[in-house]
Design an enzyme around this catalytic site. Structure first.
Site, mmCIF file in Angstrom:
data_model
loop_
_atom_site.group_PDB
_atom_site.id
_atom_site.type_symbol
_atom_site.label_atom_id
_atom_site.label_comp_id
_atom_site.label_asym_id
_atom_site.label_seq_id
_atom_site.Cartn_x
_atom_site.Cartn_y
_atom_site.Cartn_z
ATOM 1 N N PRO A 26 0.835 -1.212 0.000
ATOM 2 C CG PRO A 26 0.047 -0.997 2.179
ATOM 3 C CD PRO A 26 0.768 -1.936 1.267
ATOM 4 C CD GLN A 104 -2.298 0.418 4.996
ATOM 5 O OE1 GLN A 104 -2.162 1.611 4.780
ATOM 6 N NE2 GLN A 104 -1.275 -0.421 5.032
ATOM 7 C CB ALA A 179 2.678 -0.436 10.570
ATOM 8 C CE1 TYR A 182 -0.001 7.938 8.702
ATOM 9 C CE2 TYR A 182 1.443 6.034 8.459
ATOM 10 C CZ TYR A 182 1.005 7.275 8.021
ATOM 11 O OH TYR A 182 1.574 7.851 6.917
#
Length: 370
Positions: A26, A104, A179, A182
């Site tokens: 992503p 995502q 991850a 964030y």
């Protein structure tokens, strides 16, 4: 075993089958409408990777609520009917190319470059400065407000609602973004989570929001719908971060997400790539450890456009899939190039000359051909 054999053999996650082990990572392309609705340009962009042979695409992080979750301007969301319809167009374009795609889901928390005031687990100002080119805000981060318990419960519900919309739009699954600094990673990290309630303190409690989201997404979607999680040690704001207690932290984190029902673990590696940041600070390989500990399918990441290294990761059973990001932007047909032995185009940051959007890349590409 040749470069082709390991990377290009089929694999499964849950009940889903994939033609090879190559995953599109992503990447935020800030190419949605101002309100977050995905565009026809995005549909064409993702379809190109499916046509190029990637076994699985992970679409860029979509924000999950209209309050505080948006990271950047022109980031896609999955909050409204318009967002859902836009993503359905993307999915349909990918499926026409016989591709598989998951979405995502992300909440920016303290590192939002969009909201007027960010909120986070604790009022801890992020290190460093906002990412260039992702606006609309730039410069140092502000100190965020602290989320209440009711706020946290609403965030959990927002992720679940977005997962339900993703299934309705035709996605094969979702990846929960815990991850790179964030929001969910802010909860996980002791330096940014100073809470003393059920969402702070021990590592298990700091993981509670992530594991609640994973388990509730599994409960509210169909059994065939994948719910995975992205994890990392490094953060966009602290590139050289490692989990403080090394393998023991990894044991707790991997066990908790597996118990919560994750179908896969995607371990992102930033500074130094796979060989550096998919290793605990005590030296152990983390993707191999996640596989052996949980029995889940594991996606490795970081510099794996090095096809020899990527092949070794799969052949040596250090991971089940490899995800490729920046190199894929200039090689949407990367799997076909691997199969034929054709050379890859080298990634260059020059491609962001006009910005990070898909349209900016197309403008740069046209300039290169002129």
């Amino acid at each position: 075993m040749s470069n082709q054999t390991a990377l290009l053999r089929p694999a499964t996650i849950g009940s889903k089958s994939f033609s090879n082990r190559l995953v599109l990572a992503p990447m935020s392309r800030t190419s949605a409408e101002p309100d977050g609705t995905p565009t026809a340009e995005m549909a064409s962009y993702y379809a190109g990777f499916a046509r190029g042979g990637f076994g699985l695409l992970i679409a860029e992080g979509a924000f999950v609520d209209a309050n505080y979750s948006q990271c950047y301007g022109n980031q896609p969301g999955l909050v409204t009917d318009s967002h859902e319809a836009g993503w359905r167009t993307v999915v349909e374009a990918v499926k026409r190319e016989n591709g598989k795609i998951i979405l995502q889901l992300i909440h920016a928390g303290a590192v939002s470059q969009f909201v007027e005031r960010a909120f986070a687990p604790s009022p801890v100002r992020p290190m460093g400065e906002m990412l260039q080119g992702y606006g609309p805000r730039q410069g140092p981060y502000d100190t965020p407000g602290e989320l209440s318990v009711n706020d946290i419960r609403a965030i959990c519900s927002a992720f679940v609602d977005a997962a339900k919309r993703a299934e309705a739009a035709g996605f094969d699954g979702v990846e929960i973004h815990c991850a790179n600094g964030y929001l969910l990673d802010q909860f996980l990290t002791p330096e940014t989570n100073l809470r003393n309630d059920t969402y702070g303190g021990t590592l298990e409690d700091r993981l509670r929001l992530t594991t609640d989201i994973l388990s509730m997404c599994q409960q509210k979607t169909s059994p065939d719908f994948l719910v995975g999680v992205r994890l990392s040690q490094a953060k966009a704001t602290v590139q050289d971060y490692f989990w403080p207690n090394g393998l023991e932290d990894a044991r707790v984190i991997f066990s908790a997400v597996a118990e919560a029902g994750a179908n896969f673990i995607h371990l992102a590696s930033d500074k130094g790539g796979y060989t550096y940041h998919s290793t605990a600070k005590t030296g152990e390989n983390l993707t191999a450890f996640a596989r052996s500990l949980t029995g889940l399918q594991v996606i490795a990441n970081g510099g794996l456009q090095d096809i020899g290294l990527a092949n070794q990761v799969i052949a040596d059973q250090l991971a089940d899939f490899v995800s490729i990001g920046k190199a894929a932007m200039l090689n949407p047909d990367l799997p076909k190039k691997i199969a034929s032995g054709a050379p890859l185009r080298d990634f260059t940051f020059e491609m962001f000359k006009y910005g990070v959007s898909v349209n900016a890349q197309l403008k740069w590409e046209a300039e290169q051909r002129a």
